[in-house]
Design a protein around this motif. Structure first.
Motif: not given
Length: 79
Positions: A5-8, A13, A17-18, A21, A25, A38-39, A41
């Protein structure tokens, strides 16, 4: 399967975080059945921006997460 799980949210961000991510990916392309991304919030951990970005690998919460550390934690569980 490794669940990441990654906070976006905005704080996470802004501080990387991006990038994490994107790396995850790319890694998932090599291990499509073993990594679930899983993104999220917000994980309510980055009220103090120095905790951002926040990533959870299975049950392990990583604050001030760095790309190499996250990938290392994921690969430990994949192999």
């Amino acid at each position: 399967m490794v669940k990441v799980q990654i906070c976006v949210g905005s704080h996470c961000s802004l501080v990387g975080a991006l990038n994490i991510l994107e790396t995850l990916e790319n890694l998932k392309e090599d291990y499509p059945e073993q990594i679930k991304i899983e993104r999220v919030k917000c994980m309510d951990r980055c009220g103090d921006i120095k905790n951002a970005p926040v990533v959870k690998v299975d049950d392990e919460l990583l604050t001030s997460a760095q790309n190499q550390v996250v990938i290392s934690k994921v690969m430990e569980r994949v192999e």
